[in-house]
Design a protein around this motif. Structure first.
Motif, mmCIF file in Angstrom:
data_model
loop_
_atom_site.group_PDB
_atom_site.id
_atom_site.type_symbol
_atom_site.label_atom_id
_atom_site.label_comp_id
_atom_site.label_asym_id
_atom_site.label_seq_id
_atom_site.Cartn_x
_atom_site.Cartn_y
_atom_site.Cartn_z
ATOM 1 N N ARG A 139 0.824 -1.219 0.000
ATOM 2 C CA ARG A 139 0.000 0.000 0.000
ATOM 3 C C ARG A 139 0.853 1.263 0.000
ATOM 4 O O ARG A 139 0.540 2.249 -0.678
ATOM 5 N N GLY A 140 1.952 1.252 0.770
ATOM 6 C CA GLY A 140 2.821 2.427 0.813
ATOM 7 C C GLY A 140 3.520 2.679 -0.508
ATOM 8 O O GLY A 140 3.700 3.830 -0.923
ATOM 9 N N VAL A 141 3.909 1.617 -1.187
ATOM 10 C CA VAL A 141 4.613 1.752 -2.465
ATOM 11 C C VAL A 141 3.680 2.276 -3.545
ATOM 12 O O VAL A 141 4.089 3.041 -4.423
ATOM 13 N N PHE A 142 2.405 1.882 -3.497
ATOM 14 C CA PHE A 142 1.450 2.378 -4.485
ATOM 15 C C PHE A 142 1.304 3.894 -4.392
ATOM 16 O O PHE A 142 1.138 4.565 -5.402
ATOM 17 N N GLY A 143 1.365 4.445 -3.180
ATOM 18 C CA GLY A 143 1.199 5.878 -3.010
ATOM 19 C C GLY A 143 -0.265 6.285 -2.976
ATOM 20 O O GLY A 143 -1.165 5.446 -2.945
ATOM 21 N N ASP A 144 -0.498 7.591 -3.021
ATOM 22 C CA ASP A 144 -1.850 8.127 -2.869
ATOM 23 C C ASP A 144 -2.210 9.060 -4.019
ATOM 24 O O ASP A 144 -1.341 9.640 -4.677
ATOM 25 N N VAL A 145 -3.530 9.202 -4.194
ATOM 26 C CA VAL A 145 -4.094 10.147 -5.163
ATOM 27 C C VAL A 145 -4.844 11.209 -4.368
ATOM 28 O O VAL A 145 -5.507 10.907 -3.374
ATOM 29 N N SER A 146 -4.733 12.451 -4.781
ATOM 30 C CA SER A 146 -5.426 13.527 -4.068
ATOM 31 C C SER A 146 -6.938 13.366 -4.195
ATOM 32 O O SER A 146 -7.447 12.776 -5.149
ATOM 33 N N THR A 147 -7.646 13.897 -3.227
ATOM 34 C CA THR A 147 -9.106 13.831 -3.215
ATOM 35 C C THR A 147 -9.688 14.951 -4.069
ATOM 36 O O THR A 147 -8.997 15.925 -4.394
ATOM 37 N N PRO A 148 -10.983 14.858 -4.428
ATOM 38 C CA PRO A 148 -11.606 15.963 -5.176
ATOM 39 C C PRO A 148 -11.543 17.279 -4.415
ATOM 40 O O PRO A 148 -11.367 18.342 -5.005
ATOM 41 N N GLU A 149 -11.678 17.210 -3.072
ATOM 42 C CA GLU A 149 -11.622 18.428 -2.268
ATOM 43 C C GLU A 149 -10.210 18.999 -2.230
ATOM 44 O O GLU A 149 -10.003 20.208 -2.223
ATOM 45 N N GLU A 150 -9.228 18.121 -2.219
ATOM 46 C CA GLU A 150 -7.824 18.541 -2.110
ATOM 47 C C GLU A 150 -7.294 19.095 -3.427
ATOM 48 O O GLU A 150 -6.551 20.072 -3.454
ATOM 49 N N GLY A 151 -7.653 18.454 -4.541
ATOM 50 C CA GLY A 151 -7.117 18.873 -5.831
ATOM 51 C C GLY A 151 -5.604 18.684 -5.873
ATOM 52 O O GLY A 151 -5.066 17.739 -5.296
ATOM 53 N N ILE A 152 -4.923 19.586 -6.552
ATOM 54 C CA ILE A 152 -3.465 19.501 -6.620
ATOM 55 C C ILE A 152 -2.872 19.920 -5.280
ATOM 56 O O ILE A 152 -3.132 21.031 -4.809
ATOM 57 N N PRO A 153 -2.084 19.067 -4.624
ATOM 58 C CA PRO A 153 -1.453 19.457 -3.363
ATOM 59 C C PRO A 153 -0.591 20.700 -3.539
ATOM 60 O O PRO A 153 0.018 20.908 -4.595
ATOM 61 N N LYS A 154 -0.556 21.521 -2.513
ATOM 62 C CA LYS A 154 0.127 22.814 -2.591
ATOM 63 C C LYS A 154 1.572 22.681 -3.036
ATOM 64 O O LYS A 154 2.057 23.452 -3.873
ATOM 65 N N GLU A 155 2.279 21.669 -2.491
ATOM 66 C CA GLU A 155 3.696 21.527 -2.805
ATOM 67 C C GLU A 155 3.948 21.063 -4.237
ATOM 68 O O GLU A 155 5.077 21.124 -4.730
ATOM 69 N N LEU A 156 2.895 20.590 -4.925
ATOM 70 C CA LEU A 156 3.048 20.113 -6.299
ATOM 71 C C LEU A 156 2.363 21.026 -7.314
ATOM 72 O O LEU A 156 2.296 20.704 -8.494
ATOM 73 N N THR A 157 1.858 22.175 -6.839
ATOM 74 C CA THR A 157 1.060 23.053 -7.702
ATOM 75 C C THR A 157 1.819 23.478 -8.950
ATOM 76 O O THR A 157 1.316 23.351 -10.078
ATOM 77 N N ASP A 158 3.025 24.013 -8.783
ATOM 78 C CA ASP A 158 3.784 24.514 -9.933
ATOM 79 C C ASP A 158 4.046 23.412 -10.949
ATOM 80 O O ASP A 158 3.920 23.621 -12.166
ATOM 81 N N LYS A 159 4.409 22.234 -10.459
ATOM 82 C CA LYS A 159 4.729 21.116 -11.360
ATOM 83 C C LYS A 159 3.523 20.753 -12.221
ATOM 84 O O LYS A 159 3.634 20.613 -13.446
ATOM 85 N N TYR A 160 2.362 20.614 -11.588
ATOM 86 C CA TYR A 160 1.197 20.142 -12.321
ATOM 87 C C TYR A 160 0.552 21.249 -13.163
ATOM 88 O O TYR A 160 0.077 20.981 -14.272
ATOM 89 N N LEU A 161 0.523 22.482 -12.657
ATOM 90 C CA LEU A 161 -0.057 23.564 -13.447
ATOM 91 C C LEU A 161 0.740 23.798 -14.722
ATOM 92 O O LEU A 161 0.184 24.138 -15.771
ATOM 93 N N SER A 162 2.065 23.616 -14.641
ATOM 94 C CA SER A 162 2.903 23.804 -15.830
ATOM 95 C C SER A 162 2.618 22.755 -16.904
ATOM 96 O O SER A 162 2.970 22.926 -18.063
ATOM 97 N N LYS A 163 1.969 21.654 -16.506
ATOM 98 C CA LYS A 163 1.613 20.598 -17.456
ATOM 99 C C LYS A 163 0.172 20.701 -17.938
ATOM 100 O O LYS A 163 -0.327 19.796 -18.599
ATOM 101 N N GLY A 164 -0.505 21.800 -17.557
ATOM 102 C CA GLY A 164 -1.857 22.021 -18.050
ATOM 103 C C GLY A 164 -2.964 21.481 -17.175
ATOM 104 O O GLY A 164 -4.120 21.417 -17.598
#
Length: 682
Positions: A239-264
């Protein structure tokens, strides 16, 4: 007559003046008209397409909606991570929808669904109270409003003062019904214009879903749809190796905002935020559903249609064999219980990596954190995110570094004896603490001779051992040579595994600290990850080729059915380097590893001499401290079959009791080898 001529002359002057004025006015009119014509021509010809696009954009707006992610499967097609459909209620905010209109819709919706109110903050309640009681809120702020109007305070200061005045009395006046409305309203307000915002997707009952569906015409912007969530058919396994997906309420996590917004991405997109879900986001994310909304001049949505239905993400096939993974976890837990029963009450971690040494496939990876009471917590990620002193397991790498630098030769004999240095320092081997034994390099591995490695390191430093000698003053160059040799087999460098947050271990400076240099030669100074140990023993098993380990194996096209789609991309382990040793030198280490597991005097004989196929490897014990108390880390590395390796492993147990008694944890490696080859006859 003169008078008549004079009158005529005056009339002509007046007419000329009038004509000039008329011509001037006419010229101005013509000039203005020309400017207007030119401007209209510019707007229609040069800027026409631009304004057409603006009009089009304001009337037909495309918005992306989330789609399920791709599945994650094991190498045999077993689904490890899937999507579970669930009912959801969403809200899409119009371009010019007012807060009052949103509140009105929230009130209607509150009579149809139950909302949890635990996410509501004090500030939410204060803002909501102001909206419900605008006149009262205004009367409380007359003095501050005057100060705001004359510039004595800022808007922020005004807002802060207003919230300070809304105390417990006002907030307690909010009823349970008000809080229900607020819970819905705050979710509605969180969405951006024309982007569907999830209002509720957990525990939406059939009754709620049907009630909202029937009232959609009276609930502008509200919709009923199907959402998804990740599900794990094998429970906590990996389970730990699979990792997690953000929730609809969370959206893009703050620390990953720049990375994901730059990809559209949009801010409310659900994204992979850790480990495999993050590493393979581009594979798993899918193609979002595209909706086109048609709005009127006021910005209200009048119609919508699906432009592109989208598709779920591609499937990621892992190199993991889930049956082997489950068995490895079972054997690991069994071994932990046994060691604790024998006295390892302070042991706090146990980890194992199993891989194919030739291509880098990670076949299984398990880890456990152990509480004082013996309860276990999964710690699979510790195999590549945590590092430890690993002891004598590194001695094969020490010999290879000695050969590379011509400090020793294949088959060279040395006397294993207590080494005495000036100042009273004495170092010895565990198997021979007082006598003198003539051993060669293979026997040094079999017995796990510290002295052979110390003498090799001193020769590498250009200062061979003599009784009562002083340790070398400067070992900077020798330390670099030894570390370079260890790096070549994968120790002290990142393995390159396709998972984020891999550590390269802890590498401390070496210059005048000669004692630490000697400890480095026996695995008592630098620290390494279990994944590095696995790559190291695999490099020896693979005739000196260091291969990048990987847990991703294939990318498969998504299908609308449950079967695995066609192959899209193969993930292979790259050869990172070939060690700078001859085949004779490498064969000598391989033979020493074989003797370690199969000769009665070998340190690994107890567990490995009777494996179903002949195995080879090395054991290690590192002296460490836990809360000021001496402990040892026990390590085991190996591969099988010894002459044509198809499986390699590394095992680390941390903070076991200092021998004696000696606690043997090698049975874990034996059990994995036997299980694997009973089920893999090819």
């Amino acid at each position: 007559m003169l008078k008549r001529l004079k009158e005529r002359s005056n009339d002509e002057k007046i007419r000329n003046t009038m004509n000039k004025r008329i011509r001037f006015i006419f010229g101005v009119i013509v000039f203005i008209f020309a400017i207007i014509v030119l401007r209209l021509g510019y707007l229609q010809i040069a800027q026409g397409s631009h304004y057409k696009e603006q009009i089009k954009d304001s009337e037909n707006i495309t918005v992306n909606e989330s789609v399920p992610r791709g599945r994650i499967l094991d190498r045999n097609g077993n689904v490890l991570v899937d999507n579970a459909s669930k009912k959801a209620i969403t809200y899409t905010r119009g371009k010019k929808t007012s807060q009052g209109e949103i509140l009105k819709t929230a009130k209607k919706l509150s009579s149809l669904i139950d909302m949890k109110t635990d996410k509501i903050t004090k500030r939410d309640k204060q803002d909501f109270w102001i909206q419900l009681h605008p006149e009262k809120a205004q009367s409380m702020m007359k003095r501050e409003e005057n100060l705001l109007n004359d510039g004595s305070i800022s808007q922020d200061q005004f807002d802060k003062a207003q919230h300070n005045k809304i105390g417990k009395k006002e907030l307690d006046s909010l009823t349970k019904k008000d809080l229900q409305v607020l819970a819905i309203y705050r979710e509605m307000m969180a969405g951006s214009t024309l982007n569907p915002q999830t209002i509720k997707n957990d525990d939406v009952s059939d009754k709620e879903y049907a009630a909202v569906s029937q009232k959609l015409s009276d609930l502008p912007g509200v919709n009923t749809t199907m959402d998804w969530d990740r599900k794990y058919p094998y429970g906590k396994t990996l389970r730990g190796v699979f990792g997690d997906v953000s929730t609809p309420e969370e959206g893009i996590p703050k620390e990953l905002t720049d990375k994901y917004l730059s990809k559209g991405y949009s801010r409310n997109d659900r994204v992979g935020k850790s480990y495999l879900e993050y590493q393979y986001e581009d594979v798993l994310k899918g193609k979002k559903k595209e909706m086109k909304y048609t709005t009127d001049k006021s910005g209200e949505v009048k119609d919508s249609k699906v432009v592109n239905p989208g598709s779920r993400g591609d499937d990621l096939v892992l190199s993991i064999d889930i049956d082997l993974q489950k068995k490895t976890e079972e054997y690991l837990e069994k071994q932990i219980k046994k060691l604790r029963g024998e006295g390892a009450k302070d042991m706090d971690k146990a980890m194992i990596v199993v891989q194919d040494p030739k291509n880098g496939d990670i076949l299984a990876m398990a880890g456990k954190q152990i509480d004082k009471d013996g309860s276990l917590t999964d710690y699979d990620i510790g195999n590549f995110t945590s590092q430890y002193a690993v002891g004598s397991s590194v001695k094969g790498g020490t010999l290879l570094a000695g050969y590379q630098n011509n400090a020793i030769k294949v088959g060279e004999h040395m006397i294993d004896e207590p080494l005495k240095f000036s100042g009273g320092l004495t170092k010895h081997s565990y198997f021979n603490q007082h006598g003198r034994k003539d051993i060669d390099d293979k026997e040094a591995l079999m017995h796990s001779s510290n002295v052979y490695m110390f003498k090799t390191a001193l020769k590498l430093a250009g200062d061979p051992y003599t009784p009562n000698m002083s340790l070398p003053n400067n070992i900077t160059e020798a330390g670099q040579k030894l570390r370079k040799g260890l790096n070549q087999v994968g120790l002290g460098v990142k393995t390159g595994i396709d998972l984020p947050n891999e550590t390269n271990g802890q590498i401390e400076p070496l210059n005048t600290n000669s004692g630490n240099y000697l400890d480095l030669a026996i695995g008592q100074y630098d620290t390494y990850t279990p994944m590095q140990l696995s790559q190291y023993v695999s490099t020896i098993a693979n005739d000196g080729y260091r291969v990048q380990p990987h847990i991703g194996l294939e990318v498969r096209d998504a299908t609308n059915k449950d079967e695995v789609g066609p192959l899209k991309h193969k993930i292979k382990g790259n050869v990172l380097n070939r060690i700078n040793n001859t085949s004779d030198e490498l064969s000598q280490v391989q033979e020493g590893f074989k003797m370690t597991f199969n000769k009665i005097d070998g340190t690994g004989y107890q567990s490995f001499h009777n494996t179903d196929v002949t195995s080879a490897g090395k054991t290690g014990t590192a002296e460490v401290y836990q809360d000021g108390h001496p402990r040892v880390n026990s390590t085991y590395i190996g591969y099988a079959p010894a002459d044509n390796p198809k499986l390699a492993f590394s095992i680390v147990y941390t903070n076991q009791p200092v021998p004696e008694p000696w606690l043997n944890g090698g049975d874990l490696g034996r059990d994995v080898i036997n299980y694997y080859f009973k089920n893999h006859k090819d």
